[in-house]
Design an enzyme around this catalytic site. Structure first.
Site, PDB file in Angstrom:
ATOM      1  N   LYS A   1       1.072   4.142  -2.895  1.00  0.00           N
ATOM      2  CA  LYS A   1       0.726   5.546  -2.643  1.00  0.00           C
ATOM      3  C   LYS A   1       1.927   6.468  -2.874  1.00  0.00           C
ATOM      4  CE  LYS A   1      -3.634   4.913  -1.606  1.00  0.00           C
ATOM      5  NZ  LYS A   1      -4.697   5.406  -2.491  1.00  0.00           N
TER       6      LYS A   1
ATOM      7  N   TYR B   1       0.837  -1.211   0.000  1.00  0.00           N
ATOM      8  CA  TYR B   1       0.000   0.000   0.000  1.00  0.00           C
ATOM      9  C   TYR B   1       0.873   1.263   0.000  1.00  0.00           C
ATOM     10  CZ  TYR B   1      -3.795   3.112   1.589  1.00  0.00           C
ATOM     11  OH  TYR B   1      -4.722   4.126   1.709  1.00  0.00           O
TER      12      TYR B   1
HETATM   13  P1  NAP Z   1     -13.371   2.107   0.859  1.00  0.00           P
HETATM   14  O1  NAP Z   1     -14.413   2.467   1.843  1.00  0.00           O
HETATM   15  O2  NAP Z   1     -12.810   0.714   0.894  1.00  0.00           O
HETATM   16  O3  NAP Z   1     -13.953   2.423  -0.620  1.00  0.00           O
HETATM   17  C1  NAP Z   1     -13.195   2.165  -1.771  1.00  0.00           C
HETATM   18  C2  NAP Z   1     -14.129   1.985  -2.948  1.00  0.00           C
HETATM   19  O4  NAP Z   1     -13.313   1.676  -4.095  1.00  0.00           O
HETATM   20  C3  NAP Z   1     -15.086   0.811  -2.763  1.00  0.00           C
HETATM   21  O5  NAP Z   1     -16.388   1.154  -3.188  1.00  0.00           O
HETATM   22  C4  NAP Z   1     -14.461  -0.255  -3.649  1.00  0.00           C
HETATM   23  O6  NAP Z   1     -15.375  -1.207  -4.156  1.00  0.00           O
HETATM   24  C5  NAP Z   1     -13.908   0.586  -4.774  1.00  0.00           C
HETATM   25  N1  NAP Z   1     -12.953  -0.195  -5.553  1.00  0.00           N
HETATM   26  C6  NAP Z   1     -12.104  -1.164  -5.124  1.00  0.00           C
HETATM   27  N2  NAP Z   1     -11.444  -1.693  -6.152  1.00  0.00           N
HETATM   28  C7  NAP Z   1     -11.866  -1.057  -7.267  1.00  0.00           C
HETATM   29  C8  NAP Z   1     -11.555  -1.185  -8.639  1.00  0.00           C
HETATM   30  N3  NAP Z   1     -10.662  -2.091  -9.084  1.00  0.00           N
HETATM   31  N4  NAP Z   1     -12.181  -0.381  -9.533  1.00  0.00           N
HETATM   32  C9  NAP Z   1     -13.123   0.511  -9.116  1.00  0.00           C
HETATM   33  N5  NAP Z   1     -13.467   0.666  -7.821  1.00  0.00           N
HETATM   34  C10 NAP Z   1     -12.844  -0.109  -6.898  1.00  0.00           C
HETATM   35  O7  NAP Z   1     -12.104   3.060   0.956  1.00  0.00           O
HETATM   36  P2  NAP Z   1     -11.997   4.594   1.455  1.00  0.00           P
HETATM   37  O8  NAP Z   1     -11.600   4.582   2.878  1.00  0.00           O
HETATM   38  O9  NAP Z   1     -13.158   5.361   1.009  1.00  0.00           O
HETATM   39  O10 NAP Z   1     -10.690   5.029   0.637  1.00  0.00           O
HETATM   40  C11 NAP Z   1     -10.754   5.757  -0.577  1.00  0.00           C
HETATM   41  C12 NAP Z   1      -9.338   6.134  -0.992  1.00  0.00           C
HETATM   42  O11 NAP Z   1      -8.721   6.883   0.041  1.00  0.00           O
HETATM   43  C13 NAP Z   1      -8.423   4.946  -1.265  1.00  0.00           C
HETATM   44  O12 NAP Z   1      -7.562   5.235  -2.345  1.00  0.00           O
HETATM   45  C14 NAP Z   1      -7.636   4.847   0.009  1.00  0.00           C
HETATM   46  O13 NAP Z   1      -6.381   4.223  -0.190  1.00  0.00           O
HETATM   47  C15 NAP Z   1      -7.481   6.298   0.377  1.00  0.00           C
HETATM   48  N6  NAP Z   1      -7.192   6.511   1.790  1.00  0.00           N
HETATM   49  C16 NAP Z   1      -8.104   6.175   2.740  1.00  0.00           C
HETATM   50  C17 NAP Z   1      -7.792   6.383   4.074  1.00  0.00           C
HETATM   51  C18 NAP Z   1      -8.742   6.049   5.185  1.00  0.00           C
HETATM   52  O14 NAP Z   1      -8.340   6.178   6.339  1.00  0.00           O
HETATM   53  N7  NAP Z   1      -9.963   5.638   4.909  1.00  0.00           N
HETATM   54  C19 NAP Z   1      -6.550   6.927   4.426  1.00  0.00           C
HETATM   55  C20 NAP Z   1      -5.652   7.252   3.438  1.00  0.00           C
HETATM   56  C21 NAP Z   1      -5.991   7.058   2.111  1.00  0.00           C
HETATM   57  P3  NAP Z   1     -15.638  -2.611  -3.357  1.00  0.00           P
HETATM   58  O15 NAP Z   1     -16.905  -2.366  -2.634  1.00  0.00           O
HETATM   59  O16 NAP Z   1     -15.762  -3.651  -4.398  1.00  0.00           O
HETATM   60  O17 NAP Z   1     -14.472  -2.859  -2.473  1.00  0.00           O
END
Ligand code: NAP
Length: 255
Positions: free
Chosen positions: A167, A163
């Site tokens: 990133k 990861y």
């Molecule tokens: P999340 O709740 O897991 O949502 C991610 C979404 O992306 C889900 O709907 C997922 O679908 C979809 N996805 C996964 N694989 C995909 C693909 N191949 N093509 C299209 N869509 C896909 O994550 P989040 O917390 O909202 O995170 C969003 C972004 O922020 C990510 O890039 C994450 O790395 C970044 N981020 C998050 C945090 C945090 O603390 N939450 C911190 C730093 C960075 P499924 O339902 O199929 O899984």
């Protein structure tokens, strides 16, 4: 009311945006916030039910959005989505590369597919959408590309070699593409969230989350709206002269 209003005001009327990973979490908050500012979000995700809910939320408050089911690692489908968005709405102004996954493991135990899937979705997916979106943006001589990275890409995190590498790669991609596209009036920036309360972090469990809260100077996890507002700012006219930047939104974690 479901409307996710940004806490800063920005006028994005007439702007067309693609938001990946818009089926839940940060992507949903970003799509709803851009729509509340007047933009039309094309919502991309592999989760069709989640997409339908996001689009329904936008429409319920008078906005316009459309779902585009798509795996961000599928180059052909990515090209089709960008083409369909431009055909439907005439142009493309904003791209938010947000889709991302975690497959955590210590590096000694990490399986090839844990490495490959995280790099494919987080980094290759960001590249594919950036390349496809750059064409209509260059033609229109304006654009905003906003990549959702992570503090893990800046500071590393045990158990997240895949990861963090993905990133850090997104940050390198951001800085390079910012230089390549600047002459066409396209800005390219990254946001590095800290720990934000979504399904992704819920997996960590209450004990670890309590520990994390203690390490965050502001003493809490972020909310999806904290990230959506940073996206809204970078998409707005107020950020006209900002490109190649990495904006941490982390409650002071990396301070
Ligand atoms: P999340 O709740 O897991 O949502 C991610 C979404 O992306 C889900 O709907 C997922 O679908 C979809 N996805 C996964 N694989 C995909 C693909 N191949 N093509 C299209 N869509 C896909 O994550 P989040 O917390 O909202 O995170 C969003 C972004 O922020 C990510 O890039 C994450 O790395 C970044 N981020 C998050 C945090 C945090 O603390 N939450 C911190 C730093 C960075 P499924 O339902 O199929 O899984």
């Amino acid at each position: 009311m479901n409307r996710q209003e940004g806490r800063i005001s920005a006028d994005l009327r007439g702007k067309v945006a693609i938001v990946t990973g818009a089926g839940r979490g940060l992507g949903r908050a970003i799509a709803e916030t851009l729509a509340a500012a007047g933009a039309k979000p094309a919502c991309v995700d592999v989760d069709a039910d989640g997409l339908a809910e996001t689009v329904g939320n936008v429409e319920a408050v008078g906005g316009e959005a459309q779902a585009f089911p798509c795996d961000v690692t599928d180059a052909q489908r990515v090209g089709e989505v960008v083409e369909a968005v431009v055909t439907k709405w005439g142009s493309l102004h904003i791209l938010v590369n947000n889709a991302g996954i975690t497959r955590d493991s210590l590096v000694m135990r990490m399986k090839d597919d844990q490495w490959d899937s995280v790099i494919a979705i987080n980094l290759r997916g960001t590249f594919l959408f950036t390349r496809a979106a750059a064409r209509p943006m260059m033609k229109g001589r304006q654009g905003r590309i906003i990549n959702i990275a992570s503090v893990a890409g800046l500071m590393g995190n045990p158990g997240q070699a895949n990861y963090s590498a993905s990133k850090a790669g997104v940050i390198g991609l951001t800085r390079t593409v910012a230089r390549e596209l600047a002459a066409r009036n396209i800005t390219v920036n990254a946001i590095a969230p800290g720990f934000i309360a979504t399904e992704m972090t819920a997996k960590l469990g209450d004990e670890l989350l309590a520990e994390i809260r203690k390490q965050v100077p502001l003493g809490r996890l972020g909310k999806p709206q904290d990230i959506a507002d940073a996206v809204l700012f970078l998409a707005s006219d107020a950020a006209d002269f900002i490109t190649g930047h990495v904006l941490t939104v982390d409650g002071g974690l990396t301070a």
